[in-house]
Design a protein around this motif. Sequence first.
Motif, PDB file in Angstrom:
ATOM      1  N   HIS A  43       0.837  -1.200   0.000  1.00  0.00           N
ATOM      2  CA  HIS A  43       0.000   0.000   0.000  1.00  0.00           C
ATOM      3  C   HIS A  43       0.877   1.256   0.000  1.00  0.00           C
ATOM      4  O   HIS A  43       0.637   2.191  -0.752  1.00  0.00           O
ATOM      5  CB  HIS A  43      -0.918  -0.032   1.229  1.00  0.00           C
ATOM      6  CG  HIS A  43      -1.759   1.183   1.374  1.00  0.00           C
ATOM      7  ND1 HIS A  43      -2.922   1.365   0.652  1.00  0.00           N
ATOM      8  CD2 HIS A  43      -1.611   2.295   2.133  1.00  0.00           C
ATOM      9  CE1 HIS A  43      -3.443   2.521   0.972  1.00  0.00           C
ATOM     10  NE2 HIS A  43      -2.689   3.108   1.866  1.00  0.00           N
ATOM     11  N   ILE A  47       1.165   4.243  -2.782  1.00  0.00           N
ATOM     12  CA  ILE A  47       1.000   5.663  -2.460  1.00  0.00           C
ATOM     13  C   ILE A  47       2.225   6.460  -2.909  1.00  0.00           C
ATOM     14  O   ILE A  47       2.107   7.562  -3.443  1.00  0.00           O
ATOM     15  CB  ILE A  47       0.785   5.853  -0.932  1.00  0.00           C
ATOM     16  CG1 ILE A  47      -0.502   5.143  -0.478  1.00  0.00           C
ATOM     17  CG2 ILE A  47       0.774   7.325  -0.548  1.00  0.00           C
ATOM     18  CD1 ILE A  47      -1.784   5.782  -0.932  1.00  0.00           C
ATOM     19  N   HIS A  50       2.086   6.977  -6.555  1.00  0.00           N
ATOM     20  CA  HIS A  50       1.011   7.934  -6.838  1.00  0.00           C
ATOM     21  C   HIS A  50       1.492   9.365  -6.585  1.00  0.00           C
ATOM     22  O   HIS A  50       1.253  10.270  -7.385  1.00  0.00           O
ATOM     23  CB  HIS A  50      -0.189   7.596  -5.950  1.00  0.00           C
ATOM     24  CG  HIS A  50      -1.364   8.497  -6.147  1.00  0.00           C
ATOM     25  ND1 HIS A  50      -2.075   8.545  -7.326  1.00  0.00           N
ATOM     26  CD2 HIS A  50      -1.962   9.384  -5.313  1.00  0.00           C
ATOM     27  CE1 HIS A  50      -3.045   9.427  -7.203  1.00  0.00           C
ATOM     28  NE2 HIS A  50      -3.002   9.946  -6.002  1.00  0.00           N
ATOM     29  N   ASN A  76      -2.149  -1.517  -6.422  1.00  0.00           N
ATOM     30  CA  ASN A  76      -3.430  -1.400  -5.716  1.00  0.00           C
ATOM     31  C   ASN A  76      -4.500  -0.977  -6.721  1.00  0.00           C
ATOM     32  O   ASN A  76      -4.754   0.208  -6.910  1.00  0.00           O
ATOM     33  CB  ASN A  76      -3.309  -0.373  -4.581  1.00  0.00           C
ATOM     34  CG  ASN A  76      -4.547  -0.328  -3.719  1.00  0.00           C
ATOM     35  OD1 ASN A  76      -5.554  -0.988  -4.016  1.00  0.00           O
ATOM     36  ND2 ASN A  76      -4.494   0.449  -2.666  1.00  0.00           N
ATOM     37  N   SER A  78      -7.689  -1.233  -6.764  1.00  0.00           N
ATOM     38  CA  SER A  78      -9.014  -0.760  -6.333  1.00  0.00           C
ATOM     39  C   SER A  78      -8.987   0.627  -5.699  1.00  0.00           C
ATOM     40  O   SER A  78      -9.956   1.033  -5.061  1.00  0.00           O
ATOM     41  CB  SER A  78      -9.631  -1.766  -5.367  1.00  0.00           C
ATOM     42  OG  SER A  78      -8.796  -1.939  -4.251  1.00  0.00           O
ATOM     43  N   ASN A  79      -7.889   1.375  -5.869  1.00  0.00           N
ATOM     44  CA  ASN A  79      -7.830   2.731  -5.331  1.00  0.00           C
ATOM     45  C   ASN A  79      -8.379   3.722  -6.355  1.00  0.00           C
ATOM     46  O   ASN A  79      -7.799   3.937  -7.419  1.00  0.00           O
ATOM     47  CB  ASN A  79      -6.386   3.090  -4.958  1.00  0.00           C
ATOM     48  CG  ASN A  79      -6.307   4.403  -4.202  1.00  0.00           C
ATOM     49  OD1 ASN A  79      -6.861   5.414  -4.628  1.00  0.00           O
ATOM     50  ND2 ASN A  79      -5.631   4.398  -3.072  1.00  0.00           N
ATOM     51  N   ASP A  81      -8.572   6.955  -6.395  1.00  0.00           N
ATOM     52  CA  ASP A  81      -7.740   8.132  -6.666  1.00  0.00           C
ATOM     53  C   ASP A  81      -6.705   7.865  -7.757  1.00  0.00           C
ATOM     54  O   ASP A  81      -6.392   8.751  -8.548  1.00  0.00           O
ATOM     55  CB  ASP A  81      -7.009   8.575  -5.397  1.00  0.00           C
ATOM     56  CG  ASP A  81      -7.950   9.248  -4.416  1.00  0.00           C
ATOM     57  OD1 ASP A  81      -9.008   9.735  -4.861  1.00  0.00           O
ATOM     58  OD2 ASP A  81      -7.618   9.285  -3.221  1.00  0.00           O
ATOM     59  N   PHE A  82      -6.184   6.640  -7.794  1.00  0.00           N
ATOM     60  CA  PHE A  82      -5.184   6.297  -8.806  1.00  0.00           C
ATOM     61  C   PHE A  82      -5.818   6.356 -10.201  1.00  0.00           C
ATOM     62  O   PHE A  82      -5.231   6.867 -11.140  1.00  0.00           O
ATOM     63  CB  PHE A  82      -4.610   4.899  -8.572  1.00  0.00           C
ATOM     64  CG  PHE A  82      -3.891   4.726  -7.245  1.00  0.00           C
ATOM     65  CD1 PHE A  82      -3.619   5.814  -6.429  1.00  0.00           C
ATOM     66  CD2 PHE A  82      -3.468   3.479  -6.839  1.00  0.00           C
ATOM     67  CE1 PHE A  82      -2.955   5.661  -5.209  1.00  0.00           C
ATOM     68  CE2 PHE A  82      -2.792   3.307  -5.629  1.00  0.00           C
ATOM     69  CZ  PHE A  82      -2.546   4.400  -4.810  1.00  0.00           C
ATOM     70  N   ASP A 110     -15.216   3.929  -6.190  1.00  0.00           N
ATOM     71  CA  ASP A 110     -15.647   4.903  -5.186  1.00  0.00           C
ATOM     72  C   ASP A 110     -16.596   5.890  -5.856  1.00  0.00           C
ATOM     73  O   ASP A 110     -16.171   6.825  -6.513  1.00  0.00           O
ATOM     74  CB  ASP A 110     -14.423   5.630  -4.604  1.00  0.00           C
ATOM     75  CG  ASP A 110     -14.818   6.750  -3.665  1.00  0.00           C
ATOM     76  OD1 ASP A 110     -15.984   6.764  -3.213  1.00  0.00           O
ATOM     77  OD2 ASP A 110     -13.968   7.608  -3.375  1.00  0.00           O
ATOM     78  N   ASN A 113     -16.015   9.626  -5.502  1.00  0.00           N
ATOM     79  CA  ASN A 113     -14.738  10.233  -5.887  1.00  0.00           C
ATOM     80  C   ASN A 113     -14.968  11.549  -6.620  1.00  0.00           C
ATOM     81  O   ASN A 113     -15.461  11.579  -7.750  1.00  0.00           O
ATOM     82  CB  ASN A 113     -13.929   9.274  -6.756  1.00  0.00           C
ATOM     83  CG  ASN A 113     -12.509   9.755  -6.965  1.00  0.00           C
ATOM     84  OD1 ASN A 113     -12.273  10.673  -7.749  1.00  0.00           O
ATOM     85  ND2 ASN A 113     -11.572   9.172  -6.266  1.00  0.00           N
TER      86      ASN A 113
END
Length: 130
Positions: A43, A47, A50, A76, A78-79, A81-82, A110, A113
């Motif tokens: 994770h 980040i 990102h 990741n 399922s993020n 924001d990415f 999300d 978002n």
Amino acid sequence: MIKCPVCGVVYRPTRGVENKSSPQPSPTCRRCKADLSDLLRLHNYAIWYHKQALQLMSQKLYLEAAVSNNQAIALNYSNADFHALAGKLWALQGNFAKAIASWQQALKFDSQNTIADNCLQMINVIAKNL
Ligand SMILES: [Zn+2]
């Protein structure tokens, strides 16, 4: 958001007073006590990529930013924001079809978002005025 791969409960890091003299306890799931340190490491890598991507974008290095952000997505998927950032980068490179696909992907993970939502609305307004 990090979920325990064993029982699916959402991991919340303990926000206590930092005690620098003792080593940090390894992160564990609060329900099933599974060791989540590998997951957290992944994770954190994601980040980091990102953030790297955001920095490259601010320097207008869109292609490099996209490469870095893709690394984050690979770590990741399922993020939201990415995917939202991926959309922005596609749009900045003039590929609106891929941008829209990325923002829709972000909203799939999300629905709240705001980046993806605002960008999709903006694109729709532009499309209507063309
Ligand atoms: Zn668990």
